[in-house]
Design an enzyme around this catalytic site. Structure first.
Site, PDB file in Angstrom:
ATOM      1  CB  THR B 155      -5.400   8.647   5.655  1.00 20.83           C
ATOM      2  OG1 THR B 155      -4.588   7.623   6.201  1.00 20.83           O
ATOM      3  CG2 THR B 155      -4.587   9.902   5.448  1.00 20.83           C
ATOM      4  CE  LYS B 181      -2.222   8.752   8.411  1.00 20.70           C
ATOM      5  NZ  LYS B 181      -1.777   8.189   7.054  1.00 20.70           N
ATOM      6  CB  THR B 192       1.001   5.466   4.804  1.00 20.30           C
ATOM      7  OG1 THR B 192       1.350   5.073   3.513  1.00 20.30           O
ATOM      8  CG2 THR B 192       0.266   6.804   4.694  1.00 20.30           C
ATOM      9  CD  GLU B 279      -5.403   0.200   5.093  1.00 16.65           C
ATOM     10  OE1 GLU B 279      -4.954  -0.694   4.370  1.00 16.65           O
ATOM     11  OE2 GLU B 279      -5.323   1.414   4.817  1.00 16.65           O
ATOM     12  CG  ASN B 407      -5.701  -1.528   1.198  1.00 17.21           C
ATOM     13  OD1 ASN B 407      -5.219  -0.401   1.159  1.00 17.21           O
ATOM     14  ND2 ASN B 407      -5.673  -2.298   2.273  1.00 17.21           N
ATOM     15  CB  SER B 412     -13.862   4.146  -5.667  1.00 20.88           C
ATOM     16  OG  SER B 412     -13.849   3.177  -4.650  1.00 20.88           O
TER      17      SER B 412
END
Lengths: 412, 412
Positions: B155, B181, B192, B279, B407, B412
């Site tokens: 993702t 992942k 996640t 991230e 994040n 968007s």
């Protein structure tokens, strides 16, 4: 830019009889900036305080507790730039030396002085600089010194935080003025957060001791910016008794209730001001958790939401990403939470929208409504856990690029 | 850019006898991107799993647990784009419908299929798109499909995470290949985060059930990116038994120990890969807490350090701001911690420096040493609590501008 935080106006900050404040440039933080504040209290003033729960509590916190226990506090000294935390035995000696210097300057005993420091951790306090700045701070002492002092106690704050209230007790006007500082490392059990609230009411010491705890729990211990608990947090409540209003000695009296309400109201204002000026904040968020079995459980859920970086970045983006809110409620540690009974609302003071029920998005919810609310600068997340009658509120702010920028650059 | 995470090389990912993988573009996540993966297992394969502790566990997690309990799993289906979490009764129906479609395509019963979803929460799974993509995924099934599959389950991951190991049991080569992942919403009790580890060893079900828990605790449950626990986390251990190596039925046997070590080693690699690709990560941090009374206490302290936004932003800035580390240890909740006995080191694999002792900065510490270590991409914070013999390690990454960017922009 702080979120809806008015700048103090000098002539709206009311002097508190029995309190004088003075500031100076001591070059502890940086040159050309007031970083030393002195607060002098009239004889007979009573003082109570609550402090950080961090095991690495700073040297001045240790000395504060010791001096408060013996009573008769007559002065407070506050420096920014260096926190004097994680400084071992030398840190304690430096905090004591600061008190001795203030005592010598004002003709007091060292145990009558409370020291406060805020700034970088693990660096030693340059006591010589503090001592060199004291004559100027003493020379500046005046009863309307709140405006200068609320500027001088700032660190990463973008603006000062100071406000006044007045009530009438026994026909006499009683004044309360308070100031706070702090913008990061803010979470329950205090933070790199200093709060000073003074009143000229005459309050018995046991009532003052209880009131400082109650007010702290409802205000400074209900805010969070980043979940970090500082080593130096202190909230000090001062009652000089110089107003001439009748002494308050009974917790069940109307006078006490009136004073209590004013103290709590001002403490909440000062605590919320810290969140409104939270590092990089663009939104002010109230997390209201209702229907819990007890207050602790409600606070636990509220803090899980308030601390989630995913929730905080979604609010920064004005993104009604409800899933992140629900996920945070889900991992808050209420192991028998019935997610199908849970309901969640988003509101901005003008409208409130049911966003989740029956284990998912509310059937009536349309994303435009969520998006409209998320554009507001002040947003309330309200959740009903449907397990009982307890409730708790936590105030926080969003998480922006500027939070990272401020904290990655702080020492440089 | 991930921190020291090698890209998978197609011909170094070893097929596992009894496992075939196929992927397809189902337009669930976005057009022109593989977002659907199918894994087919040979008859007689054994499967065990551990799942998120989040009360808002996703619909596929609920269905997975149900199907695993009845045994005889023959296929796994994984979609990205939509997490099918917080989706109530319709979400469960959609997860079941996915299993039924896979079962129909492969000639199985629905209860022989495990469903996995990862992506946006609170949106409903477009089952029609998933069903429409199944023929292509089935047509692509092949034993060397790991390379395609590890790409298709991503993702916000910036790169795929997949690796193989081989051991010899009873003279036969046994292969282990795993993929994972996840890049955010990562913390203990899964995230996640999806992890799939398959071996062609022949392992008795009770041993496999114990091994998946042990391996998860030492790997996926010891990492954190942002402290958020996802609704969908799953770690699945598959043993097809197709290698021809002797069956492992005794937890005390050398064969079991050898397999156990290989599974744990690969699971740690897969879990660390998620942190390395955290991230916005620019640093890989190991938080090693020793000398605790028990492992829980060590983990609690390690997570306090690993979750502190102030510590994480300081690492991003390569700033040896030791005070923030000490403050985090101080507020971790070990209420009787003796901060004067605590010692803390910083290391980068080449050198290790004592940074704190006696309640403050170590006398021998010079900031240049700390600054040198903080420039490394891999940094270890080691602390000795001096209270006992327990230890625990948590792996995390730093907190950068890009974390906020990723994040704040995710939907968007």
């Amino acid at each position: 830019m702080p979120v809806n935080l008015p700048l103090p106006v000098a002539d709206q900050l009311l002097p508190v009889a029995g309190v004088r404040l003075g500031t100076a440039e001591a070059a502890i933080r940086k040159l050309g900036r007031r970083d030393l504040s002195l607060i002098e209290l009239a004889p007979g003033s009573r003082v109570a305080g609550v402090f950080t729960q961090n095991r690495f509590c700073a040297a001045p916190v240790t000395v504060c507790k010791e001096h408060l226990a013996s009573g008769g506090i007559r002065a407070l000294v506050i420096n920014t730039g260096i926190a004097n935390a994680g400084t071992g035995a030398l840190g304690i000696a430096n905090a004591r030396a600061s008190c001795e210097a203030v005592a010598a300057a004002l003709g007091l005993a060292a145990r009558e002085v409370l020291p406060f420091s805020t700034g970088v951790i693990l660096e030693h306090l340059p006591v010589d600089k503090l001592v060199a700045g004291l004559p100027a701070a003493k020379g500046a002492l005046k009863s309307d010194g709140w405006y200068q002092a609320c500027h001088a106690i700032m660190t990463t704050d973008t603006q000062p935080k100071c406000a006044s209230r007045q009530i009438v007790i026994g026909g006499k006007t009683v004044t309360l003025t308070g100031m706070s500082k702090g913008a990061g490392m803010i979470r329950p059990n205090m933070a790199t957060m200093l709060g000073f609230l003074a009143t000229d009411a005459d309050v018995a010491q046991p009532l003052l001791d209880a009131l400082v705890k109650e007010a702290a729990n409802l205000s400074f211990n209900s805010i969070t910016v980043d979940g970090d608990t500082s080593t130096n947090d202190s909230f000090i409540l001062i009652a000089t008794g110089a107003s001439g209003a009748p002494a308050i000695t009974d917790a069940a009296s109307g006078d006490y209730k009136q004073l209590r309400d004013a103290v709590v109201d001002l403490a909440i204002w000062l605590a919320q001001a810290i969140v409104r000026d939270g590092e990089g904040a663009t939104k002010f968020m109230s997390i209201v958790i209702e229907g819990g079995k007890d207050r602790d459980e409600c606070r636990q859920v509220a803090y899980a939401v308030a601390h989630s970086p995913l929730v905080k970045t979604a609010f920064f983006a004005s993104d009604p990403n409800l899933g992140r809110i629900l996920a945070a409620i889900g991992y808050a540690g209420v192991t028998d939470l019935d997610v199908n009974a849970l309901r969640v609302w988003l509101g901005d003071g003008r409208e409130e929208v049911l966003v989740a029920e029956n284990g998912g998005r509310a059937a009536s919810y349309v994303e435009e409504a969520g998006a409209r609310i998320m554009k507001s600068a002040e947003i309330t997340v309200r959740a009903d856990l449907a397990r009982g009658d307890a409730a708790a509120t936590v105030w926080t702010c969003d998480f922006s690029y500027d939070y990272v920028k401020i904290n990655a650059d702080y020492r440089s």
